[in-house]
Write an enzyme that holds these catalytic residues in place. Structure first.
Site, PDB file in Angstrom:
ATOM      1  N   GLU A   1      59.919  50.544  32.566  1.00  0.00           N
ATOM      2  CA  GLU A   1      61.092  50.877  32.032  1.00  0.00           C
ATOM      3  C   GLU A   1      61.331  52.534  32.096  1.00  0.00           C
ATOM      4  OE1 GLU A   1      59.426  47.586  29.600  1.00  0.00           O
ATOM      5  OE2 GLU A   1      58.635  49.015  31.083  1.00  0.00           O
TER       6      GLU A   1
ATOM      7  N   GLY B   1      28.432  31.695  47.719  1.00  0.00           N
ATOM      8  CA  GLY B   1      28.012  30.368  48.673  1.00  0.00           C
ATOM      9  C   GLY B   1      28.194  29.228  47.588  1.00  0.00           C
TER      10      GLY B   1
ATOM     11  N   LEU C   1      27.278  28.753  43.620  1.00  0.00           N
ATOM     12  CA  LEU C   1      28.250  29.143  42.773  1.00  0.00           C
ATOM     13  C   LEU C   1      29.720  28.717  42.791  1.00  0.00           C
ATOM     14  CD1 LEU C   1      28.821  31.158  40.523  1.00  0.00           C
ATOM     15  CD2 LEU C   1      28.990  33.036  42.008  1.00  0.00           C
TER      16      LEU C   1
END
Length: 371
Positions: free
Chosen positions: A56, A302, A305
């Site tokens: 703004e 991997g 996870l």
């Protein structure tokens, strides 16, 4: 409220401006603003970087005196509180705008309608909800942090046509082609953090940085490097890890109380955050990420996870690159999901986008509630 075709056109322009902050505004939301008077755009701007003027303010500076009596289109409700910058609602009041249209109400509890209320009390006509879904899509991390008190998790994976991510030996360079790997760099650039597990660090010694130039990202100034976050319960992170030599913050989440190793890692440039217990819990990790100011997380990890994030419902978005080759039955799978034993336990996905990226295919999906 009924919006006119012109209202839609000007808000669409504000959204277009907001996207220019895609790679630079973290942890702040991406916001655009257009100021219109007598059917002409007299000012426009977007939030460029955290700590710098909001959209703004840029638009009002461009509009000058022409802002008086004008309509301001903003992709997010103008803020009403003092943070690193003054309230934008005040700036709009002082400029004498006659009407403000917001794409969405700010989910931040510090604002949450207060900005629009401040404008209304000053005699300014307000409206909200124009192109709201598009505005929300611009800021998944910010909205997730405010509404769910956890970050938005984008999980990137790459696999062969038979669903494999690495050979049995662990060899995985390269599954996908150059175009797909370049595409990932843009995803990294959007994130507040890149998260991985210690297994990936020990196996691949990754850099996990953004390797595109400012020109390639279409931005001015320096390329912002996302924080690298490593989940490392036993604090096995090596002191000679590649990412320690690169720009950008490194956060290690651990359950270890090894004071000497912590001191060595912090001296090398990492920050270490200790958790109770013997193993990191993903729910605790989500809370810690928010506390560390991270809203949008890009995961490159991997199957263990990745599978845990999916199974526990933390993976908001899957970005899977599908390569046109076969790697065989002994190669490693995309996810470790050992608790799925029956067809009724399958995890349904909603495919949101499929497109070719070079010789590979990119699939974007989100998790659905299990039926």
């Amino acid at each position: 409220m009924n919006f006119t075709p012109d209202d839609h056109r000007y808000m669409a322009r504000a959204l277009q401006l907001a996207r220019r902050g895609l790679y630079t505004t973290q942890p702040n939301p991406r916001v655009g603003c257009v100021i219109v008077r007598d059917g002409q755009i007299v000012g426009e701007g977007w939030h460029e970087r955290a700590g710098e003027p909001h959209a703004e303010v840029h638009a009002l500076r461009m509009a000058g005196e022409a802002a008086c009596g004008a309509t301001a289109y903003v992709t997010l409700e103008p803020c009403s509180h003092y943070g690193r910058t003054p309230p934008c609602a005040n700036a709009l009041v002082q400029a004498g705008v006659a009407r403000v249209v917001a794409a969405m109400v700010d989910p931040n509890p510090l604002v949450a309608g207060k900005g629009l209320q401040m404008l209304q009390q000053a005699g300014i006509t307000t409206a909200a909800g124009l192109l709201e879904s598009e505005a929300r899509a611009l800021n998944p991390g910010f909205i997730s942090r405010m509404e769910r008190n956890r970050p938005y998790i984008r999980l990137k994976m790459a696999m062969s046509l038979d669903g494999r991510t690495a050979m049995e030996s662990g060899e995985s360079v390269w599954i996908t082609g150059e175009a797909a790997r370049r595409d990932v760099q843009f995803l990294r650039g959007q994130a507040g953090a890149i998260l991985t597990g210690i297994g990936t660090v020990l196996a691949d010694n990754p850099s996990l940085n953004v390797r595109l130039s400012a020109a390639e990202l279409g931005i001015s100034g320096e390329v912002r490097q996302p924080t690298r976050v490593v989940l490392d319960s036993a604090l096995q992170f090596p002191l000679n890890a590649a990412m320690l030599t690169l720009p950008g913050d490194i956060l290690l989440y651990t359950c270890s109380a090894d004071v000497q190793k912590i001191a060595q890692l912090e001296q090398a440039g990492a920050k270490v955050r200790c958790f109770s217990g013997n193993t990191l819990q993903l729910s605790d990790v989500m809370s810690a990420l928010v506390e560390d100011g991270i809203s949008e997380v890009h995961v490159e990890a991997g199957a263990t996870l990745g599978g845990a994030l999916v199974e526990q419902g933390f993976a908001d978005e899957l970005v899977i690159y599908l390569a046109p080759h076969l790697m065989g039955s002994n190669a490693r799978a995309l996810f470790n999901l050992p608790h799925i034993a029956q067809m009724s336990e399958r995890i349904p996905l909603e495919i949101r986008d499929i497109r070719a990226v070079g010789q590979d295919w990119r699939i974007i999906a989100s998790l659905q509630t299990r039926g």
